[in-house]
Write a protein that holds these residues in place. Structure first.
Motif, mmCIF file in Angstrom:
data_model
loop_
_atom_site.group_PDB
_atom_site.id
_atom_site.type_symbol
_atom_site.label_atom_id
_atom_site.label_comp_id
_atom_site.label_asym_id
_atom_site.label_seq_id
_atom_site.Cartn_x
_atom_site.Cartn_y
_atom_site.Cartn_z
ATOM 1 N N LYS A 1 10.842 -9.822 -2.945
ATOM 2 C CA LYS A 1 9.726 -10.162 -2.066
ATOM 3 C C LYS A 1 10.192 -10.233 -0.613
ATOM 4 O O LYS A 1 11.352 -10.577 -0.351
ATOM 5 C CB LYS A 1 9.137 -11.512 -2.486
ATOM 6 C CG LYS A 1 8.617 -11.564 -3.905
ATOM 7 C CD LYS A 1 8.147 -12.953 -4.271
ATOM 8 C CE LYS A 1 7.628 -13.014 -5.708
ATOM 9 N NZ LYS A 1 7.181 -14.382 -6.079
ATOM 10 N N PRO A 2 9.252 -9.951 0.317
ATOM 11 C CA PRO A 2 7.901 -9.429 0.083
ATOM 12 C C PRO A 2 7.956 -7.950 -0.292
ATOM 13 O O PRO A 2 8.849 -7.220 0.152
ATOM 14 C CB PRO A 2 7.217 -9.627 1.434
ATOM 15 C CG PRO A 2 8.339 -9.558 2.425
ATOM 16 C CD PRO A 2 9.530 -10.155 1.751
ATOM 17 N N ALA A 3 7.014 -7.531 -1.085
ATOM 18 C CA ALA A 3 6.909 -6.139 -1.513
ATOM 19 C C ALA A 3 5.543 -5.602 -1.121
ATOM 20 O O ALA A 3 4.613 -6.358 -0.836
ATOM 21 C CB ALA A 3 7.100 -6.030 -3.023
ATOM 22 N N GLU A 4 5.437 -4.284 -1.094
ATOM 23 C CA GLU A 4 4.155 -3.626 -0.877
ATOM 24 C C GLU A 4 3.828 -2.801 -2.112
ATOM 25 O O GLU A 4 4.708 -2.165 -2.689
ATOM 26 C CB GLU A 4 4.203 -2.725 0.360
ATOM 27 C CG GLU A 4 4.456 -3.469 1.657
ATOM 28 C CD GLU A 4 4.526 -2.532 2.850
ATOM 29 O OE1 GLU A 4 4.389 -1.298 2.666
ATOM 30 O OE2 GLU A 4 4.736 -3.028 3.970
ATOM 31 N N ARG A 5 2.541 -2.825 -2.491
ATOM 32 C CA ARG A 5 2.076 -1.995 -3.606
ATOM 33 C C ARG A 5 0.974 -1.055 -3.138
ATOM 34 O O ARG A 5 0.146 -1.422 -2.301
ATOM 35 C CB ARG A 5 1.557 -2.866 -4.750
ATOM 36 C CG ARG A 5 2.626 -3.716 -5.412
ATOM 37 C CD ARG A 5 2.171 -4.140 -6.777
ATOM 38 N NE ARG A 5 2.833 -5.342 -7.261
ATOM 39 C CZ ARG A 5 2.541 -5.931 -8.412
ATOM 40 N NH1 ARG A 5 1.564 -5.452 -9.176
ATOM 41 N NH2 ARG A 5 3.183 -7.010 -8.801
ATOM 42 N N PHE A 6 0.977 0.136 -3.713
ATOM 43 C CA PHE A 6 0.002 1.163 -3.352
ATOM 44 C C PHE A 6 -1.203 1.010 -4.276
ATOM 45 O O PHE A 6 -1.195 1.462 -5.417
ATOM 46 C CB PHE A 6 0.639 2.542 -3.513
ATOM 47 C CG PHE A 6 -0.099 3.653 -2.818
ATOM 48 C CD1 PHE A 6 -0.290 3.634 -1.448
ATOM 49 C CD2 PHE A 6 -0.587 4.736 -3.539
ATOM 50 C CE1 PHE A 6 -0.947 4.669 -0.806
ATOM 51 C CE2 PHE A 6 -1.245 5.769 -2.916
ATOM 52 C CZ PHE A 6 -1.422 5.740 -1.535
ATOM 53 N N ILE A 7 -2.235 0.323 -3.775
ATOM 54 C CA ILE A 7 -3.418 -0.012 -4.560
ATOM 55 C C ILE A 7 -4.643 0.621 -3.918
ATOM 56 O O ILE A 7 -4.891 0.416 -2.727
ATOM 57 C CB ILE A 7 -3.601 -1.536 -4.658
ATOM 58 C CG1 ILE A 7 -2.340 -2.192 -5.252
ATOM 59 C CG2 ILE A 7 -4.828 -1.889 -5.493
ATOM 60 C CD1 ILE A 7 -2.348 -3.701 -5.180
ATOM 61 N N SER A 8 -5.374 1.417 -4.694
ATOM 62 C CA SER A 8 -6.560 2.120 -4.176
ATOM 63 C C SER A 8 -6.205 2.933 -2.937
ATOM 64 O O SER A 8 -6.933 2.942 -1.930
ATOM 65 C CB SER A 8 -7.680 1.125 -3.864
ATOM 66 O OG SER A 8 -8.062 0.408 -5.040
ATOM 67 N N ASP A 9 -5.038 3.588 -2.988
ATOM 68 C CA ASP A 9 -4.561 4.478 -1.937
ATOM 69 C C ASP A 9 -4.267 3.774 -0.623
ATOM 70 O O ASP A 9 -4.268 4.398 0.454
ATOM 71 C CB ASP A 9 -5.545 5.634 -1.702
ATOM 72 C CG ASP A 9 -5.587 6.598 -2.869
ATOM 73 O OD1 ASP A 9 -4.602 6.653 -3.621
ATOM 74 O OD2 ASP A 9 -6.596 7.283 -3.038
ATOM 75 N N VAL A 10 -3.962 2.478 -0.689
ATOM 76 C CA VAL A 10 -3.594 1.709 0.502
ATOM 77 C C VAL A 10 -2.384 0.830 0.153
ATOM 78 O O VAL A 10 -2.374 0.192 -0.908
ATOM 79 C CB VAL A 10 -4.756 0.820 0.988
ATOM 80 C CG1 VAL A 10 -4.310 -0.030 2.186
ATOM 81 C CG2 VAL A 10 -5.966 1.666 1.373
ATOM 82 N N TRP A 11 -1.388 0.780 1.042
ATOM 83 C CA TRP A 11 -0.256 -0.109 0.815
ATOM 84 C C TRP A 11 -0.664 -1.535 1.172
ATOM 85 O O TRP A 11 -1.122 -1.806 2.275
ATOM 86 C CB TRP A 11 0.946 0.316 1.673
ATOM 87 C CG TRP A 11 1.616 1.550 1.140
ATOM 88 C CD1 TRP A 11 1.487 2.805 1.624
ATOM 89 C CD2 TRP A 11 2.496 1.620 0.023
ATOM 90 N NE1 TRP A 11 2.237 3.680 0.863
ATOM 91 C CE2 TRP A 11 2.867 2.975 -0.121
ATOM 92 C CE3 TRP A 11 2.997 0.684 -0.876
ATOM 93 C CZ2 TRP A 11 3.729 3.413 -1.137
ATOM 94 C CZ3 TRP A 11 3.862 1.118 -1.891
ATOM 95 C CH2 TRP A 11 4.221 2.462 -1.999
ATOM 96 N N GLN A 12 -0.474 -2.447 0.207
ATOM 97 C CA GLN A 12 -0.880 -3.838 0.372
ATOM 98 C C GLN A 12 0.314 -4.751 0.126
ATOM 99 O O GLN A 12 1.088 -4.535 -0.819
ATOM 100 C CB GLN A 12 -2.012 -4.192 -0.591
ATOM 101 C CG GLN A 12 -3.244 -3.314 -0.424
ATOM 102 C CD GLN A 12 -4.365 -3.690 -1.384
ATOM 103 O OE1 GLN A 12 -4.482 -4.838 -1.792
ATOM 104 N NE2 GLN A 12 -5.188 -2.716 -1.736
ATOM 105 N N VAL A 13 0.476 -5.759 0.974
ATOM 106 C CA VAL A 13 1.606 -6.679 0.863
ATOM 107 C C VAL A 13 1.370 -7.646 -0.279
ATOM 108 O O VAL A 13 0.271 -8.202 -0.438
ATOM 109 C CB VAL A 13 1.794 -7.468 2.171
ATOM 110 C CG1 VAL A 13 2.924 -8.493 2.017
ATOM 111 C CG2 VAL A 13 2.104 -6.520 3.322
ATOM 112 N N LYS A 14 2.401 -7.812 -1.106
ATOM 113 C CA LYS A 14 2.377 -8.776 -2.201
ATOM 114 C C LYS A 14 3.511 -9.780 -1.970
ATOM 115 O O LYS A 14 4.686 -9.421 -2.027
ATOM 116 C CB LYS A 14 2.560 -8.073 -3.549
ATOM 117 C CG LYS A 14 1.406 -7.168 -3.932
ATOM 118 C CD LYS A 14 0.186 -7.974 -4.305
ATOM 119 C CE LYS A 14 -0.947 -7.073 -4.802
ATOM 120 N NZ LYS A 14 -2.126 -7.836 -5.205
ATOM 121 N N LEU A 15 3.172 -11.015 -1.687
ATOM 122 C CA LEU A 15 4.174 -12.048 -1.404
ATOM 123 C C LEU A 15 4.635 -12.724 -2.693
ATOM 124 O O LEU A 15 3.947 -12.726 -3.677
ATOM 125 C CB LEU A 15 3.587 -13.076 -0.445
ATOM 126 C CG LEU A 15 3.188 -12.524 0.932
ATOM 127 C CD1 LEU A 15 2.522 -13.618 1.751
ATOM 128 C CD2 LEU A 15 4.396 -11.966 1.658
#
Length: 235
Positions: free
Chosen positions: A221-235
């Motif tokens: 962490k922190p990581a980013e995930r590619f969700i619905s074609d958008v990179w989103q931060v996951k803490l």
């Protein structure tokens, strides 16, 4: 990033999912030969693609979106207390080497790892053709991060090298060293390698929350995930 999406793409047949046994898997496969170089592949990593052997692909399952591409922003990454302890222990007891080419002693370590750690998985039984076609690549620089206990090779992290990122392809290690959490240690070494090289990201492949074998990735962490074609931060 949509302007980077390749125009020549194939769609595989559906087959049994390797991670969720009750699901069917389908892949988008890149057919455009101009995509098969480090800079272009980096663009595709940003669009959720990955490589296996020489082939670039992305999950495209009609009734499932469990696979989420995951990456670590190198400058933002923070070691947990547990990770600091594991890395310090490994560095105090073992030594690290880097290779730009596969070495003859890799396959026996890989074979032993699959036989003992993944005898219930799709990669069992191991064989050299499977090993070579999965890990290696003819169009991309691959770095092998090695961990040694004196004169014994105990772990290898296969790492793709792009202009601004690394992609962690696979780690295999000697099962007798389980207590050192070498899978975690080798990811931490890849993050250090990226930081020392001035790179922005380490890609960790796909995170599947429903798959127990993927749970280890959630500790970075922190990581980013590619969700619905958008990179989103996951803490």
């Amino acid at each position: 990033m949509t302007e980077h999406f390749p125009s020549k793409i194939g769609l595989s047949q559906q087959f049994d999912c390797s991670y969720l046994p009750d699901r069917q898997e389908q892949l988008l496969v890149i057919l455009d030969s101009q995509c098969y170089n480090p800079a272009r592949f980096q663009d595709l990593l940003e669009l959720g693609f990955r490589r296996s052997g020489d082939q670039i692909y992305r999950p495209h399952c009609p009734s499932c979106n469990a696979c989420e591409s995951m990456r670590l922003p190198v400058e933002d990454f923070v070691l947990s207390k547990s990770q600091k302890r594991k890395l310090k222990t490994a560095k105090g007891q073992f030594h690290i080497k880097f290779s730009e080419t596969e070495q003859p002693n890799y396959y026996s370590l890989y074979e032993n790892y699959i036989n003992q750690k993944h005898h219930d998985g799709t990669m069992f039984p191991p064989n050299r053709l499977q090993y070579e076609s999965f890990l290696f690549c003819n169009w991309l620089p691959v770095t092998f991060i090695e961990l040694w206990d004196k004169d014994e090779l105990i772990a290898v992290a296969v790492t793709d090298t792009m202009p601004n990122s690394l992609s962690a392809i696979y780690t295999f290690y000697h099962p007798d060293y389980d207590k050192f959490s070498l899978g975690v240690v080798m990811i931490l070494l890849q993050i250090e390698f990226a930081k020392d090289s001035g790179l922005d990201y380490v890609y960790l492949g796909y995170q599947i929350d429903e798959c127990r074998k993927m749970s280890y990735k959630s500790q970075f962490k922190p990581a980013e995930r590619f969700i619905s074609d958008v990179w989103q931060v996951k803490l």
